[in-house]
Write a protein that holds these residues in place. Structure first.
Motif, PDB file in Angstrom:
ATOM      1  N   MET A   1       0.839  -1.192   0.000  1.00  0.00           N
ATOM      2  CA  MET A   1       0.000   0.000   0.000  1.00  0.00           C
ATOM      3  C   MET A   1       0.879   1.249   0.000  1.00  0.00           C
ATOM      4  N   LYS A   2       0.515   2.157  -0.837  1.00  0.00           N
ATOM      5  CA  LYS A   2       1.270   3.400  -0.930  1.00  0.00           C
ATOM      6  C   LYS A   2       0.828   4.335   0.180  1.00  0.00           C
ATOM      7  N   GLY A   3       1.751   5.185   0.621  1.00  0.00           N
ATOM      8  CA  GLY A   3       1.382   6.038   1.736  1.00  0.00           C
ATOM      9  C   GLY A   3       2.192   7.307   1.835  1.00  0.00           C
ATOM     10  N   LYS A   4       2.217   7.808   3.046  1.00  0.00           N
ATOM     11  CA  LYS A   4       2.814   9.111   3.315  1.00  0.00           C
ATOM     12  C   LYS A   4       4.303   9.150   2.978  1.00  0.00           C
ATOM     13  N   ALA A   5       5.027   8.075   3.204  1.00  0.00           N
ATOM     14  CA  ALA A   5       6.463   8.070   2.910  1.00  0.00           C
ATOM     15  C   ALA A   5       6.720   8.286   1.424  1.00  0.00           C
ATOM     16  N   GLU A   6       5.921   7.667   0.581  1.00  0.00           N
ATOM     17  CA  GLU A   6       6.066   7.845  -0.861  1.00  0.00           C
ATOM     18  C   GLU A   6       5.726   9.278  -1.280  1.00  0.00           C
ATOM     19  N   ILE A   7       4.708   9.831  -0.670  1.00  0.00           N
ATOM     20  CA  ILE A   7       4.319  11.220  -0.954  1.00  0.00           C
ATOM     21  C   ILE A   7       5.448  12.158  -0.537  1.00  0.00           C
ATOM     22  N   ARG A   8       5.971  11.943   0.661  1.00  0.00           N
ATOM     23  CA  ARG A   8       7.070  12.784   1.177  1.00  0.00           C
ATOM     24  C   ARG A   8       8.273  12.723   0.254  1.00  0.00           C
ATOM     25  N   GLU A   9       8.630  11.541  -0.180  1.00  0.00           N
ATOM     26  CA  GLU A   9       9.775  11.369  -1.080  1.00  0.00           C
ATOM     27  C   GLU A   9       9.558  12.146  -2.386  1.00  0.00           C
ATOM     28  N   PHE A  10       8.357  12.062  -2.938  1.00  0.00           N
ATOM     29  CA  PHE A  10       8.059  12.768  -4.177  1.00  0.00           C
ATOM     30  C   PHE A  10       8.146  14.287  -3.976  1.00  0.00           C
ATOM     31  N   VAL A  11       7.542  14.769  -2.900  1.00  0.00           N
ATOM     32  CA  VAL A  11       7.554  16.215  -2.624  1.00  0.00           C
ATOM     33  C   VAL A  11       8.982  16.699  -2.377  1.00  0.00           C
ATOM     34  N   LEU A  12       9.748  15.945  -1.627  1.00  0.00           N
ATOM     35  CA  LEU A  12      11.144  16.330  -1.396  1.00  0.00           C
ATOM     36  C   LEU A  12      11.916  16.410  -2.706  1.00  0.00           C
ATOM     37  N   GLY A  13      11.627  15.510  -3.630  1.00  0.00           N
ATOM     38  CA  GLY A  13      12.251  15.555  -4.951  1.00  0.00           C
ATOM     39  C   GLY A  13      11.904  16.834  -5.696  1.00  0.00           C
ATOM     40  N   LEU A  48      -0.414  11.893  -8.256  1.00  0.00           N
ATOM     41  CA  LEU A  48      -1.554  11.319  -7.542  1.00  0.00           C
ATOM     42  C   LEU A  48      -2.460  10.510  -8.461  1.00  0.00           C
ATOM     43  N   GLU A  49      -2.647  10.991  -9.668  1.00  0.00           N
ATOM     44  CA  GLU A  49      -3.465  10.249 -10.629  1.00  0.00           C
ATOM     45  C   GLU A  49      -2.817   8.918 -10.985  1.00  0.00           C
ATOM     46  N   GLU A  50      -1.527   8.941 -11.236  1.00  0.00           N
ATOM     47  CA  GLU A  50      -0.817   7.732 -11.671  1.00  0.00           C
ATOM     48  C   GLU A  50      -0.557   6.735 -10.544  1.00  0.00           C
ATOM     49  N   ILE A  69       2.097  17.843   2.817  1.00  0.00           N
ATOM     50  CA  ILE A  69       2.145  16.385   2.774  1.00  0.00           C
ATOM     51  C   ILE A  69       0.929  15.805   3.496  1.00  0.00           C
ATOM     52  N   ASP A  70       0.571  16.399   4.642  1.00  0.00           N
ATOM     53  CA  ASP A  70      -0.601  15.924   5.376  1.00  0.00           C
ATOM     54  C   ASP A  70      -1.869  16.041   4.528  1.00  0.00           C
ATOM     55  N   ALA A  71      -2.031  17.170   3.829  1.00  0.00           N
ATOM     56  CA  ALA A  71      -3.219  17.372   2.996  1.00  0.00           C
ATOM     57  C   ALA A  71      -3.263  16.377   1.841  1.00  0.00           C
ATOM     58  N   ILE A  72      -2.116  16.154   1.226  1.00  0.00           N
ATOM     59  CA  ILE A  72      -2.049  15.193   0.113  1.00  0.00           C
ATOM     60  C   ILE A  72      -2.384  13.796   0.620  1.00  0.00           C
ATOM     61  N   TYR A  73      -1.833  13.427   1.748  1.00  0.00           N
ATOM     62  CA  TYR A  73      -2.103  12.108   2.313  1.00  0.00           C
ATOM     63  C   TYR A  73      -3.590  11.960   2.656  1.00  0.00           C
ATOM     64  N   ALA A  74      -4.173  12.993   3.257  1.00  0.00           N
ATOM     65  CA  ALA A  74      -5.611  12.956   3.571  1.00  0.00           C
ATOM     66  C   ALA A  74      -6.430  12.778   2.305  1.00  0.00           C
ATOM     67  N   LEU A  75      -6.038  13.455   1.240  1.00  0.00           N
ATOM     68  CA  LEU A  75      -6.736  13.323  -0.038  1.00  0.00           C
ATOM     69  C   LEU A  75      -6.664  11.889  -0.542  1.00  0.00           C
ATOM     70  N   THR A  76      -5.506  11.252  -0.438  1.00  0.00           N
ATOM     71  CA  THR A  76      -5.381   9.868  -0.910  1.00  0.00           C
ATOM     72  C   THR A  76      -6.229   8.930  -0.051  1.00  0.00           C
ATOM     73  N   ARG A  77      -6.316   9.194   1.220  1.00  0.00           N
ATOM     74  CA  ARG A  77      -7.135   8.345   2.105  1.00  0.00           C
ATOM     75  C   ARG A  77      -8.612   8.516   1.794  1.00  0.00           C
ATOM     76  N   THR A  78      -9.035   9.734   1.551  1.00  0.00           N
ATOM     77  CA  THR A  78     -10.433  10.001   1.196  1.00  0.00           C
ATOM     78  C   THR A  78     -10.786   9.351  -0.129  1.00  0.00           C
ATOM     79  N   ALA A  79      -9.882   9.472  -1.097  1.00  0.00           N
ATOM     80  CA  ALA A  79     -10.124   8.895  -2.420  1.00  0.00           C
ATOM     81  C   ALA A  79     -10.217   7.375  -2.338  1.00  0.00           C
TER      82      ALA A  79
END
Length: 83
Positions: A1-13, A48-50, A69-79
């Motif tokens: 399952m994808k999660g916050k760590a993957e989002i953080r890594e992408f944003v840091l990039g 996020l789409e991909e 990052i928190d907002a993006i993660y919340a969006l993925t959880r809601t979706a």
């Protein structure tokens, strides 16, 4: 399952790519603060789409949904839950 760590890594990039290597807390503003630009918002939407199957044509787009990052993660959880 994808999660916050993957989002953080992408944003840091994205931040590193724009020359920003400062500290980043999960609730720090990304777009409204100016740390990231509009083109970066597009990159986040595509990411996020991909990677999370989020369809912004269905849910609409609000810049605040991807401003931290928190907002993006919340969006993925809601979706995922279908809310």
């Amino acid at each position: 399952m994808k999660g916050k760590a993957e989002i953080r890594e992408f944003v840091l990039g994205l931040l590193t790519g724009s020359g920003d290597d400062g500290p980043l807390a999960d609730d720090d503003s990304l777009l409204n603060s100016g740390r990231l630009q509009s083109i970066d918002a597009v990159e986040i939407v595509v990411f996020l789409e991909e990677n999370f199957g989020i369809d912004f044509t269905q849910i609409g787009f609000d810049r605040d949904q991807i401003d931290s990052i928190d907002a993006i993660y919340a969006l993925t959880r809601t979706a995922r839950s279908g809310d």
